[in-house]
Design a protein around this motif. Structure first.
Motif, PDB file in Angstrom:
ATOM      1  N   ASN A  56       0.797  -1.220   0.000  1.00 35.79           N
ATOM      2  CA  ASN A  56       0.000   0.000   0.000  1.00 35.79           C
ATOM      3  C   ASN A  56       0.833   1.274   0.000  1.00 35.79           C
ATOM      4  O   ASN A  56       0.301   2.361   0.137  1.00 35.79           O
ATOM      5  N   PHE A  57       2.140   1.110  -0.129  1.00 33.13           N
ATOM      6  CA  PHE A  57       2.994   2.294  -0.196  1.00 33.13           C
ATOM      7  C   PHE A  57       3.770   2.283  -1.508  1.00 33.13           C
ATOM      8  O   PHE A  57       4.319   1.265  -1.903  1.00 33.13           O
ATOM      9  N   CYS A  58       3.792   3.423  -2.151  1.00 35.54           N
ATOM     10  CA  CYS A  58       4.529   3.525  -3.403  1.00 35.54           C
ATOM     11  C   CYS A  58       6.021   3.364  -3.127  1.00 35.54           C
ATOM     12  O   CYS A  58       6.546   3.930  -2.183  1.00 35.54           O
ATOM     13  N   LYS A  59       6.650   2.580  -3.991  1.00 37.27           N
ATOM     14  CA  LYS A  59       8.086   2.347  -3.815  1.00 37.27           C
ATOM     15  C   LYS A  59       8.887   3.623  -4.038  1.00 37.27           C
ATOM     16  O   LYS A  59       9.983   3.767  -3.514  1.00 37.27           O
ATOM     17  N   LYS A  60       8.357   4.516  -4.833  1.00 40.96           N
ATOM     18  CA  LYS A  60       9.135   5.682  -5.193  1.00 40.96           C
ATOM     19  C   LYS A  60       8.838   6.902  -4.313  1.00 40.96           C
ATOM     20  O   LYS A  60       9.713   7.416  -3.647  1.00 40.96           O
ATOM     21  N   CYS A  61       7.589   7.354  -4.331  1.00 39.04           N
ATOM     22  CA  CYS A  61       7.288   8.566  -3.574  1.00 39.04           C
ATOM     23  C   CYS A  61       6.868   8.266  -2.134  1.00 39.04           C
ATOM     24  O   CYS A  61       6.650   9.177  -1.356  1.00 39.04           O
ATOM     25  N   LYS A  62       6.776   6.964  -1.794  1.00 37.47           N
ATOM     26  CA  LYS A  62       6.465   6.510  -0.430  1.00 37.47           C
ATOM     27  C   LYS A  62       5.084   6.918   0.054  1.00 37.47           C
ATOM     28  O   LYS A  62       4.786   6.843   1.239  1.00 37.47           O
ATOM     29  N   LYS A  63       4.257   7.375  -0.872  1.00 42.88           N
ATOM     30  CA  LYS A  63       2.921   7.751  -0.443  1.00 42.88           C
ATOM     31  C   LYS A  63       2.059   6.519  -0.261  1.00 42.88           C
ATOM     32  O   LYS A  63       2.324   5.470  -0.824  1.00 42.88           O
ATOM     33  N   PHE A  64       1.005   6.726   0.496  1.00 45.56           N
ATOM     34  CA  PHE A  64       0.055   5.662   0.712  1.00 45.56           C
ATOM     35  C   PHE A  64      -0.827   5.561  -0.528  1.00 45.56           C
ATOM     36  O   PHE A  64      -1.388   6.555  -0.983  1.00 45.56           O
ATOM     37  N   ILE A  65      -0.898   4.389  -1.095  1.00 48.79           N
ATOM     38  CA  ILE A  65      -1.725   4.230  -2.288  1.00 48.79           C
ATOM     39  C   ILE A  65      -2.743   3.120  -2.078  1.00 48.79           C
ATOM     40  O   ILE A  65      -2.484   2.145  -1.391  1.00 48.79           O
ATOM     41  N   VAL A  66      -3.923   3.336  -2.637  1.00 49.62           N
ATOM     42  CA  VAL A  66      -4.983   2.357  -2.502  1.00 49.62           C
ATOM     43  C   VAL A  66      -5.287   1.757  -3.866  1.00 49.62           C
ATOM     44  O   VAL A  66      -5.632   2.482  -4.800  1.00 49.62           O
ATOM     45  N   PRO A  67      -5.127   0.468  -3.986  1.00 49.03           N
ATOM     46  CA  PRO A  67      -5.409  -0.179  -5.268  1.00 49.03           C
ATOM     47  C   PRO A  67      -6.832   0.114  -5.723  1.00 49.03           C
ATOM     48  O   PRO A  67      -7.767   0.061  -4.936  1.00 49.03           O
ATOM     49  N   GLY A  68      -6.981   0.495  -6.966  1.00 47.02           N
ATOM     50  CA  GLY A  68      -8.300   0.790  -7.502  1.00 47.02           C
ATOM     51  C   GLY A  68      -8.706   2.229  -7.258  1.00 47.02           C
ATOM     52  O   GLY A  68      -9.727   2.687  -7.738  1.00 47.02           O
ATOM     53  N   PHE A  69      -7.897   2.943  -6.503  1.00 46.50           N
ATOM     54  CA  PHE A  69      -8.229   4.339  -6.245  1.00 46.50           C
ATOM     55  C   PHE A  69      -7.046   5.248  -6.561  1.00 46.50           C
ATOM     56  O   PHE A  69      -7.070   6.000  -7.531  1.00 46.50           O
ATOM     57  N   THR A  70      -5.997   5.167  -5.777  1.00 47.90           N
ATOM     58  CA  THR A  70      -4.819   5.974  -6.079  1.00 47.90           C
ATOM     59  C   THR A  70      -3.709   5.142  -6.705  1.00 47.90           C
ATOM     60  O   THR A  70      -2.602   5.601  -6.873  1.00 47.90           O
TER      61      THR A  70
END
Ligand code: ZN
Length: 106
Positions: A56-70
């Motif tokens: 749930n965290f982007c490998k690059k920008c380290k932001k929290f990402i939600v599959p299907g949403f962000t």
């Protein structure tokens, strides 16, 4: 570290991530905050985040990402079973190899 405490931390991280996912759609800011809290627990107590959470965290920008949403998830097309995750914040795409299982006859 005591295993008991570790379990407790992981449990708390799980709750935070779950909350973050459910908030992501209508309140992305709260979601980011909860996700970073989970991350802070992980660094503070040096407890490694379980694999499903790290996804749930982007490998690059380290932001929290939600599959299907962000984040966008695509299945890879090669023989090796993999998924491609594209972060919508920085557009970074990374590949996750899904564990190859011993094929049975096919
Ligand atoms: Zn990113």
């Amino acid at each position: 570290m005591k295993a008991r405490l570790r379990d407790l931390i992981i449990e708390r991280m799980q709750i935070l991530i779950q909350n973050a996912i459910s908030h992501a759609r209508h309140d992305p800011e709260i979601a980011q905050r909860q996700a970073s809290l989970a991350k802070r627990l992980s660094t503070k107590y040096r407890v490694r985040m379980p694999y499903e959470m790290r996804m749930n965290f982007c490998k690059k920008c380290k932001k929290f990402i939600v599959p299907g949403f962000t984040a966008r998830i695509r299945l890879g097309r090669s023989d090796v079973k993999s998924i491609r995750i594209t972060c919508k914040f920085c557009n970074h795409t990374y590949r996750k190899i899904i564990k190859k299982q011993a094929s049975k006859g096919q």
